[in-house]
Structure formats: C-alpha cells, structure tokens
Write a protein that holds these residues in place. Structure first.
Motif, short mmCIF file in Angstrom:
data_model
loop_
_atom_site.label_atom_id
_atom_site.label_comp_id
_atom_site.label_asym_id
_atom_site.label_seq_id
_atom_site.Cartn_x
_atom_site.Cartn_y
_atom_site.Cartn_z
N SER A 196 45.45 47.92 37.01
CA SER A 196 46.53 47.58 36.76
C SER A 196 46.56 49.38 37.26
O SER A 196 46.43 50.26 36.53
CB SER A 196 47.40 47.19 36.22
N ALA A 197 48.36 50.08 36.84
CA ALA A 197 49.20 51.58 37.07
C ALA A 197 49.75 51.60 35.83
O ALA A 197 50.86 51.29 36.20
CB ALA A 197 48.87 51.70 37.68
N PRO A 198 48.77 52.08 34.18
CA PRO A 198 50.22 52.44 33.60
C PRO A 198 51.24 52.80 33.58
O PRO A 198 50.65 54.29 33.90
CB PRO A 198 49.22 52.61 31.94
N GLY A 199 52.35 53.15 33.37
CA GLY A 199 53.37 54.05 33.46
C GLY A 199 54.33 54.37 34.54
O GLY A 199 55.05 55.33 34.79
N ALA A 200 53.71 53.29 35.78
CA ALA A 200 53.91 53.29 37.25
C ALA A 200 54.14 52.09 37.85
O ALA A 200 54.12 51.16 36.92
CB ALA A 200 52.64 53.84 37.47
N ASP A 201 55.42 51.99 38.46
CA ASP A 201 55.24 51.21 39.19
C ASP A 201 54.79 51.35 40.90
O ASP A 201 54.57 52.32 41.42
CB ASP A 201 56.51 51.22 40.20
N ALA A 202 54.26 49.69 40.76
CA ALA A 202 52.87 50.05 42.14
C ALA A 202 53.71 48.80 43.17
O ALA A 202 54.59 47.77 42.90
CB ALA A 202 52.13 48.98 41.64
N ARG A 203 53.70 48.91 44.25
CA ARG A 203 53.85 48.41 45.77
C ARG A 203 52.61 47.37 45.52
O ARG A 203 52.45 45.90 45.95
CB ARG A 203 53.83 48.78 46.75
N THR A 204 51.43 47.54 45.42
CA THR A 204 50.43 46.13 45.11
C THR A 204 49.80 46.85 44.08
O THR A 204 49.05 47.31 43.97
CB THR A 204 49.45 46.09 46.13
N GLN A 205 49.18 45.84 42.71
CA GLN A 205 48.02 44.78 42.29
C GLN A 205 47.64 44.25 42.10
O GLN A 205 48.19 42.98 42.00
CB GLN A 205 49.24 45.18 40.65
N HIS A 206 46.60 44.49 42.89
CA HIS A 206 45.16 42.55 43.30
C HIS A 206 44.90 42.74 41.85
O HIS A 206 43.49 43.35 41.30
CB HIS A 206 44.61 43.80 44.35
N PHE A 207 44.52 41.29 42.02
CA PHE A 207 44.05 40.74 40.84
C PHE A 207 43.06 39.75 41.38
O PHE A 207 43.51 38.71 42.75
CB PHE A 207 44.97 40.09 40.03
N THR A 208 41.76 39.16 41.60
CA THR A 208 41.45 38.24 42.08
C THR A 208 40.34 37.24 40.90
O THR A 208 39.68 38.03 40.32
CB THR A 208 39.54 39.05 42.75
N LEU A 209 40.94 36.48 41.55
CA LEU A 209 39.90 35.18 40.69
C LEU A 209 38.64 34.91 41.41
O LEU A 209 38.21 34.04 41.71
CB LEU A 209 41.18 34.28 40.93
N TRP A 210 38.07 34.44 40.20
CA TRP A 210 37.24 34.07 40.68
C TRP A 210 36.14 33.06 40.65
O TRP A 210 35.89 32.56 38.64
CB TRP A 210 35.60 35.13 39.93
N ASP A 211 35.90 32.32 41.20
CA ASP A 211 35.38 30.81 40.87
C ASP A 211 33.26 30.94 40.04
O ASP A 211 32.61 31.32 40.59
CB ASP A 211 35.16 29.53 41.83
N LEU A 212 33.46 30.51 38.53
CA LEU A 212 32.32 30.92 37.69
C LEU A 212 31.60 30.51 38.33
O LEU A 212 29.99 30.00 37.61
CB LEU A 212 32.19 31.06 36.11
N ARG A 213 31.93 28.49 38.45
CA ARG A 213 30.11 27.43 38.74
C ARG A 213 30.25 28.21 40.22
O ARG A 213 28.91 27.50 40.69
CB ARG A 213 31.23 26.41 38.49
N LEU A 214 31.03 27.92 41.26
CA LEU A 214 30.69 27.97 42.50
C LEU A 214 29.76 29.44 42.68
O LEU A 214 29.81 29.52 44.18
CB LEU A 214 32.21 28.03 43.56
N GLY A 215 30.65 30.52 42.17
CA GLY A 215 30.36 32.05 42.74
C GLY A 215 30.45 32.96 43.19
O GLY A 215 29.81 33.35 44.38
N ARG A 216 32.08 32.33 43.39
CA ARG A 216 32.92 32.62 44.68
C ARG A 216 34.41 33.20 44.50
O ARG A 216 34.61 32.42 43.38
CB ARG A 216 32.13 32.54 46.14
N ALA A 217 34.92 34.18 44.79
CA ALA A 217 36.06 34.24 45.32
C ALA A 217 36.87 32.69 45.55
O ALA A 217 36.68 32.35 46.73
CB ALA A 217 36.63 35.27 45.86
N ARG A 218 37.47 32.96 44.73
CA ARG A 218 39.10 31.34 44.56
C ARG A 218 39.73 32.18 45.29
O ARG A 218 40.64 31.26 45.91
CB ARG A 218 39.45 30.59 43.98
N ALA A 219 41.16 32.73 45.22
CA ALA A 219 42.08 33.41 45.15
C ALA A 219 42.16 34.88 44.76
O ALA A 219 41.34 36.09 43.80
CB ALA A 219 43.40 32.78 44.44
N THR A 220 42.94 35.75 45.55
CA THR A 220 43.29 37.32 45.13
C THR A 220 45.16 37.23 45.34
O THR A 220 45.46 36.37 45.70
CB THR A 220 43.21 38.49 46.30
N LEU A 221 45.96 37.50 44.19
CA LEU A 221 46.66 37.96 43.48
C LEU A 221 47.48 39.34 43.89
O LEU A 221 46.38 40.10 43.90
CB LEU A 221 47.16 37.11 43.00
#
Length: 615
Positions: free
Chosen positions: A344-369
């Motif tokens: 994230s970008a403290p103190g700023a307004d962002a057009r995008t802030q990307h977060f990735t959800l990682w599946d620990l059991r399958l070992g792969r990305a499940r979603a990107t927000l």
C-alpha cells in the motif's frame, strides 16, 4: 569449566595477601608486609623474576591474556603497566585508580583518564604515541566524581568504554570512531565479549547485555534478586555464556540466541507465522521491489518466492509512489489455508493497490484484488481466505482521526460492506468467522453489527490472538498488559500480572505479538523490547523465566502443530525456534550438570519438589 572439576592446583607462599590472580590462575600478585608486592608462580612454586612493586601499591590487575599487569600506587596516584616477563614498564601515567586505566587484552593499547583531565586518551604502549580519536570531543567522559570506570575490549576489536553515571560510550581505538552510546545508568561492572560485539553491564539490580551495533535496548536482562556482585563479569571464551561471582558461588548464564550468529544486518520488512505453525512468510525490499517469500518451518526447507507485486499507482501523476515509502502487508487465514500479500501507499490516494490471495494447500495464486483509494494499513483474512478485512486511515473528506474498515469478497474481487463505527487498525478474526475484533470494538459477522468493547482497560491494543478453537481471545496493549476473554467476549477470563520486566526508561514495553498453543493451555507473549514469556492460561502464572531472544521486537509468534515448539520472528532474526517440552528442559539440565543433580544442588535449584534422579 563445563565439568565443574578442578583442573590444576598449586601452592601459595606462606605469608602475604593476594591482591590479584592472572586469568589462567598461574600468577598471583602477593602483598608482603614490608617487602612490597611480588608475583608468585603457583605452577613453578617460586617468585617470578619481576622486581617487587612499592609497598604502597593499592591494587593490581592482569590483562586478559595474562602477559601484562597494571599496578596502582597510592603515594602519587601513579598507575604503571608492566610486562609479566621481567616486569619491564610498558606505560606509566597519573590516574585516580585502576578504574581509570583500561589496557587491551594484549597490553598493546591503553585507554586512560589522566588525573585532572576531563577527556580520555589512548596510547600505543610500544611507541608511547597518543592515538587520535573522537573520544577527545566528549568533555565529561573523565569528569572528577562522575566517571565510574574505563573498560577495554578483550578480543581483536580494540574497543574501550567510558562508564559514567549518565551513559556508557564505546569507541574503536583503531578508527577513532564512537561505536555506541548506551543509556545505562549506575553501572558497577562492565565487560566486552571477546569479539567486541556485545557489552555486559551490571548494577545493584540486574545484569544486561547490549548489542553495540543496535544499542537501543538490551538483548538480555537478568534480575539479581538481591544478589551482590563480587569481582565483576566474565565471558566464556568458547561459549555464549556470562559468569559472575556472588556469595562464594560462580553463576553461569547461558545467553544462547541473545548473542548468537543469526543476527542479520539487513533486516526484513516484516515476518509472519501461519497460525498452525507450518509456514513462515517474510518480505524485504530488494532494489525497487518488495519480495515476498514463504518457508516451511521444518528445518532445512527451502523458501518459495511468490509472484511479484506492483507498487501502488498514485492518483496524482506528479507524486508517484516510491518503494521506500510504500508499506508491505500480509496476513494468514485463521485456519492456515490461505495467505494474502501486497503493498500500500501510506499518506496517498492510489488508483490501484494490488493484493494477491495465495492458496497454501495448492501452492498457487487464487485471486488478485485491486483496492483503489486511501492506503490500506491492516489486513485480516477470514476462514478459508474467502473474506478480506482491511482498515484505511480517514481521507481528507472524512471526519478527522477516523479509520474506515471494509469487507471484501476475495472470490468476486469486490467490496461487500463498510463496517461503520469499527474504526480499528488492529484486526483479528475468530477461527469460526463469527467475530471481527479491533481496537476496543467488535463486529458480529456476517451482519457487521459493531459494538464497543473495552478489551484491555482502555489502553491502545498492541496485539490480538484467538485460540485454535476460538474459545479464548488474548488482547495485549501498549503498556504490557494482557487480558484474556472467552471467545464470545462475554466474560473476561483474567489479566496476566507483570508480563514484562520493569522498563529501563519512562516507556513500558508494549505487547507486540501473541499466540496460543494448539490446546489453548499456554499463551506466548512477545514484547517490542524483545521479551518473550510463556504463561499458563488456567492459573495465569508464568511458565519459568523469559526465553532468551536476540533482543529485538518480537513481530510474530506461533506454536508447532504438536505444541512442542514455539516459533518467533523479528526483523533481524526472522526465524527463532524454541523446544519447550519438559523432556528438553530435563536434557539441558543433565547436560549442564554432567549427570544427575546432587541432593544439595537439587535443594538449591528445585526446592519446591522432592529429590529424584532425572538423567
């Protein structure tokens, strides 16, 4: 010695009093009535060839390698450093006593507070040359009545310290630079480790060990419990141990990880353990990128670098987000099945802030927000990673000082609710996903109904943790207090007393991490000054003394699935392992004692239990 057995013996002269003993216990400085002070060789059973010192010699001290000795003469306040071989003078100076003279281990350099001078000087004993250094700029280092002592380093570091009533200053005699300044008042004894990386200090209350590269707080503290130190402090030359003499008994302290080699000069930005203790996550800034990695807590398991995340894009093109100003964030689901990470970008307004959800059991990305808008300051995942809870500081258009908490559906990638009135930057979700806990507020899930709840007597929350079954909640605050609640927050189960040692300054140690063991019977409490303590949940009593840590803030804690191991992490030492079974404790006692304790030893160290053979 580790075996606690006599390794040598010798005969002393029939008359005279011993003033000092060399480190190898071979030479004795003996004061003889009317004949001055002479050196006695206990191995050869005779006087050495060194000439006798004057009868008014008040004190003698050998260097760490035993090849030289300093003697203080009362008549004219003269301190002379002499070679053991033949007694040849290496240096002579006027000083108020041996406390104002600190020779290096080999006697090659000597730090001195000359009588009548306010600043120390360092001399090369071979040439007699006064060495340049920044110690000459400290006007009060040798002030009369203020200086306690000078202490020289034993190893190759050639460091020396001026111990005053207000602080301890440490310099390197090679570079002339000040290495550290330690706020430790009223020190009676001090000793460098052999490599010069640590300084041990002692006063009338406790012993402390300081890491000189990071001297803000001690890496080790030990209460003396009304013991009185005699003869100073001594480091073991081969083991991470510190010794002191009290009441005719030599006490040995195992410093363990406090001075271990695991300390890294390049700290990670953050470290987190999964609630099941199987996974460790770290993030560090490498160039202009934050690199997130996952590790198994099994010994020797390699790490896995996760797909990179992009920096947030500022809504103001003239003020782009820089990596050094960004904030990496990560969180585990309470069941250990998923992990979310991003920047994230403290103190700023962002057009995008990307977060990735990682599946620990399958070992792969499940979603990107993508979470546009105000910077995200906290993440929390619900069971299975299906729901993401975030906190954001108030925007310019919102009421000042408020925090907005939001709920996001990770599967659909969209916000589903704003928790009005939650206003919390510390968030924790119970394992059943029925309750979200924050700073003195709770939200019932999935309704989102918020209510106020004073968790820790009104103080700011520092850490939150649910037990694995959700039956208990622990909440720690910035003053070091920890309160226990039932999982539904209907009844307070107790408050832990005296969680941390007394503060060294005006600010108490804050609770920075909490974790229950798998059966909810033991609580681990970590502090921002490095204290780590286990507590029995039922009796609300501490289990033994504090565990030895590297002395930095404890950022994350977790127990292994079988409850036999506690994991802890900090910025400079992200992975610390403590085996906490009774069997391990017994094995350490037996190894230390070299077999079963005698009945006398048992009465001394385990007076509350009946004697038995345990090894």
């Amino acid at each position: 010695m580790p075996g606690h057995r006599r390794i040598a013996s010798g005969r002393l002269p029939e008359s005279g009093s011993v003033l000092a003993v060399s480190p190898d216990a071979r030479l004795f400085a003996v004061q003889i009535a009317g004949a001055g002070v002479r050196l006695w060789d206990a191995t050869a059973v005779r006087w050495t060839a060194a000439p006798a010192l004057p009868a008014d010699t008040a004190d003698v001290r050998f260097t760490a390698d035993g090849r030289a000795y300093a003697a203080d003469r009362m008549a004219d306040d003269t301190v002379t450093l002499r070679s053991v071989a033949g007694g040849r003078p290496l240096l002579s100076t006027r000083a108020l006593g041996l406390a104002d003279v600190a020779p290096s281990a080999d006697g090659g350099r000597v730090a001195v507070c000359p009588a009548g001078r306010r600043t120390p000087e360092v001399r090369d004993t071979a040439s007699g040359r006064v060495l340049p250094g920044h110690w000459t700029a400290v006007a009060d280092a040798c002030a009369d009545g203020d200086t306690s002592m000078l202490v020289a380093g034993e190893g190759s570091g050639h460091r020396f310290a001026a111990v005053t009533a207000g602080a301890i200053r440490v310099w390197d005699t090679g570079s002339g630079d000040q290495v550290a300044e330690i706020a430790d008042a009223h020190v009676s004894y001090a000793a460098f480790s052999r490599d010069g990386a640590f300084l041990a200090t002692g006063d009338g209350q406790e012993l402390r060990v300081w890491r000189l590269s990071d001297p803000e707080t001690p890496v080790f503290r030990r209460s003396l419990n009304n013991q009185h130190l005699y003869g100073g402090l001594a480091w073991d030359p081969r083991r991470p141990e510190l010794r002191y003499l009290e009441g005719g008994t030599v006490h040995t302290l195992d410093l363990g990880s406090a001075v271990g080699p695991g300390w890294r000069a390049d700290p990670v930005s953050d470290v987190r353990f999964g609630p099941d203790g199987r996974t460790r996550a770290t993030v560090r800034l490498v160039g202009d990128d934050y690199v997130f990695q996952l590790y198994s807590t099994r010994a020797g398991s390699p790490g896995r670098t996760l797909p990179p995340v992009r920096l947030p894009v500022s809504s103001d093109p003239s003020a782009p987000v820089l990596a050094v100003d960004a904030l990496p964030l990560m969180a585990f689901a309470p069941d250990g099945s998923a992990f979310v990470y991003g920047v994230s970008a403290p103190g700023a307004d962002a057009r995008t802030q990307h977060f990735t959800l990682w599946d620990l059991r399958l070992g792969r990305a499940r979603a990107t927000l993508d979470l546009p808008g105000r910077a995200v300051s906290t993440l929390a995942l619900g069971p299975g990673g299906r729901t993401l809870y975030v906190s954001r500081p108030a925007g310019y258009e919102e009421p000042s000082g408020e925090v907005r908490d939001e709920v996001w559906d990770t599967g659909r990638g969209r916000r589903t609710a704003v928790l009005d009135g939650m206003a919390s930057t510390d968030l924790a979700v119970d394992p059943g996903g029925r309750l979200l806990v924050g700073d003195g507020r709770t939200a019932r899930l999935p309704s989102g109904r918020v209510s106020r709840h004073d968790l820790v007597q009104g103080e700011e929350v520092g850490a939150l943790a649910f037990s694995a079954d959700g039956a208990l909640l622990a909440a720690g605050d910035q003053t070091g207090r920890v309160a226990l609640w039932d999982g539904a927050l209907k009844r307070r189960a107790g408050v832990l007393r005296n969680v941390f040692p007394g503060p060294l300054g005006d600010t108490p140690e804050a609770v920075s991490a909490l974790a229950f063991d798998p059966d909810g019977r033991t609580l681990a409490v970590g502090g921002d000054a490095g204290t780590l303590q286990l507590w029995d949940v039922q009796t609300l009593q501490p289990l033994g003394g504090p565990l030895t840590t590297p002395g930095e803030r404890v950022d994350s804690l977790a127990f292994s699935a079988d409850g036999t191991t506690l994991y802890a992490g900090g910025a400079h030492v992200p992975f610390q392992r403590y085996v906490i079974t009774p069997e391990q404790a017994v094995a350490r006692v037996c190894a230390r004692a070299g077999g079963d304790l005698t009945r006398a030893q048992w009465r001394t160290y385990i007076p509350d239990a009946g004697y038995r053979k345990i090894c």
